[in-house]
Write a protein that holds these residues in place. Structure first.
Motif, PDB file in Angstrom:
ATOM      1  N   GLN A 183     -13.284  -0.875   4.016  1.00 36.04           N
ATOM      2  CA  GLN A 183     -12.957  -2.261   4.743  1.00 36.04           C
ATOM      3  C   GLN A 183     -12.713  -1.699   6.207  1.00 36.04           C
ATOM      4  OE1 GLN A 183     -12.587  -5.725   3.923  1.00 36.04           O
ATOM      5  NE2 GLN A 183     -12.681  -6.079   5.975  1.00 36.04           N
ATOM      6  N   LYS A 213      -6.814  -4.093  -0.150  1.00 34.55           N
ATOM      7  CA  LYS A 213      -7.729  -3.273  -1.219  1.00 34.55           C
ATOM      8  C   LYS A 213      -7.288  -1.971  -1.473  1.00 34.55           C
ATOM      9  CE  LYS A 213     -12.757  -2.348  -1.656  1.00 34.55           C
ATOM     10  NZ  LYS A 213     -14.030  -2.542  -0.935  1.00 34.55           N
ATOM     11  N   ALA A 214      -6.819  -1.179  -0.533  1.00 32.21           N
ATOM     12  CA  ALA A 214      -6.148  -0.036  -0.811  1.00 32.21           C
ATOM     13  C   ALA A 214      -5.070   0.031  -1.889  1.00 32.21           C
ATOM     14  CB  ALA A 214      -5.846   0.783   0.536  1.00 32.21           C
ATOM     15  N   TYR A 235       0.787  -1.150   0.004  1.00 30.74           N
ATOM     16  CA  TYR A 235      -0.010   0.201   0.100  1.00 30.74           C
ATOM     17  C   TYR A 235       0.908   1.166   0.125  1.00 30.74           C
ATOM     18  CZ  TYR A 235      -2.665   3.851   1.942  1.00 30.74           C
ATOM     19  OH  TYR A 235      -3.105   5.101   2.267  1.00 30.74           O
ATOM     20  N   ALA A 288      -7.901  -4.701   4.298  1.00 29.97           N
ATOM     21  CA  ALA A 288      -7.897  -3.165   4.131  1.00 29.97           C
ATOM     22  C   ALA A 288      -6.660  -2.307   3.467  1.00 29.97           C
ATOM     23  CB  ALA A 288      -8.326  -2.129   5.207  1.00 29.97           C
ATOM     24  N   TYR A 289      -5.401  -2.911   4.052  1.00 26.75           N
ATOM     25  CA  TYR A 289      -4.470  -2.643   3.277  1.00 26.75           C
ATOM     26  C   TYR A 289      -4.318  -2.991   1.693  1.00 26.75           C
ATOM     27  CZ  TYR A 289      -1.439  -0.489   7.326  1.00 26.75           C
ATOM     28  OH  TYR A 289      -0.929   0.212   8.172  1.00 26.75           O
ATOM     29  N   ILE A 302      -6.619  -0.534  -5.245  1.00 33.27           N
ATOM     30  CA  ILE A 302      -7.110   0.643  -5.477  1.00 33.27           C
ATOM     31  C   ILE A 302      -5.901   1.568  -6.215  1.00 33.27           C
ATOM     32  CG2 ILE A 302      -8.029   2.866  -5.087  1.00 33.27           C
ATOM     33  CD1 ILE A 302      -9.878   1.106  -3.058  1.00 33.27           C
ATOM     34  N   SER A 316     -10.382   2.134   1.745  1.00 34.84           N
ATOM     35  CA  SER A 316     -10.716   0.926   1.340  1.00 34.84           C
ATOM     36  C   SER A 316     -12.142   0.448   1.466  1.00 34.84           C
ATOM     37  CB  SER A 316      -9.981  -0.052   1.973  1.00 34.84           C
ATOM     38  OG  SER A 316     -10.233  -0.069   3.419  1.00 34.84           O
TER      39      SER A 316
END
Length: 276
Positions: free
Chosen positions: A80, A159-160, A21, A156-157, A163, A78
């Motif tokens: 999340q 998904k970010a 990330y 969350a990390y 992105i 995220s």
């Protein structure tokens, strides 16, 4: 066909996904994370999940403070949940020497912009009523202390990072890491060879083995660490709010609330080494 990327991160735990990330935050888009199984399948998934800023190393304390503040932003990016519980925490002192150490930490925190404070036994009992303050001289209170869901935070990390342009491949073990004359690396997997300008070892429990692939010996030995989760504790239920973290350096132990009970962990002196 040989694939080329700017960086390969080996290991899909919370550290590997955080590195991925942060590379995208620096503008790196051509980055790839390789995980031999599923994300969080090493030690991350069963970590106790506590976080705090107390650290003898100033740089590490600053990094921990930054990371704690990052979690809310990460949730927004995220979508999340990290399962954040900002409940505060007390680190106990039972000797004048340890209390002086905590006072020095407080002074350091002030310089770093961290709002900790020294509290006495009466205030300890008010904030953390489960603590037996017999023999306790004082404590460092840190309002940033708390705990989170390690698995949720890792995702969350991840998904970010996605992105931000990163790629993650699970069920892709790394078999070899071979240096090339131009300074880049061949990263060999069952699906083919990847040429990477940089390789990050985020292998966690297997970091020593990942290092050995490159001919690097890392003097690391994962150790077994025990914690227990209690059933419902009446004092916790009656409290009406979440109990703060408690760290007892002399007892080499910690506790935090988990649901309507407690997680209690110990750092055993006579612990067992664990190695894959």
């Amino acid at each position: 066909m040989v694939e080329h990327v700017r960086a390969v991160v080996i290991g899909g735990g919370v550290v590997g996904c955080s590195v991925l990330y942060h590379l995208t935050r620096l503008g790196w888009r051509d980055v790839l994370l390789l995980e031999r199984s599923e994300l969080t399948s090493g030690s991350t998934w069963h970590a106790a999940g506590g976080f705090h800023t107390l650290n003898a190393d100033t740089n590490m304390a600053a990094l921990q403070g930054y990371t704690i503040r990052l979690y809310r932003e990460l949730e927004e990016i995220s979508g999340q949940s990290c399962g954040l519980h900002h409940v505060g925490g007390v680190t106990l002192a039972d000797t004048p020497e340890r209390l002086d150490m905590l006072k020095a930490e407080r002074a350091k925190h002030r310089h770093m912009g961290l709002e900790t404070e020294i509290i006495g036994p009466d205030e300890i009992r008010r904030r953390a009523p489960l603590v037996n303050t017999e023999g306790v001289l004082g404590a460092l209170w840190d309002p940033l202390d708390g705990h989170l869901d390690p698995s949720g935070t890792t995702h969350a990390y991840a998904k970010a990072a996605r992105i931000g342009g990163a790629t993650i491949r699970t069920h892709t073990p790394v078999l070899e890491t071979n240096p090339r004359p131009d300074g880049s690396w061949e990263v060999v997997t069952p699906g083919g060879t990847i040429i990477a300008e940089h390789v990050v070892n985020a292998g966690g429990l297997w970091a020593r083995e990942v290092g050995a692939l490159a001919g690097v010996y890392l003097p690391l030995m994962p150790m077994s660490h025990q914690y227990l989760v209690t059933e419902e504790v009446p004092e916790i239920v009656a409290l009406g709010r979440e109990h703060p973290h408690v760290m007892d350096p002399k007892g080499e132990s910690y506790l935090r609330q988990e649901g309507r009970g407690l997680v209690i962990g110990f750092y055993e002196q006579d612990c067992r080494p664990w190695a894959p």
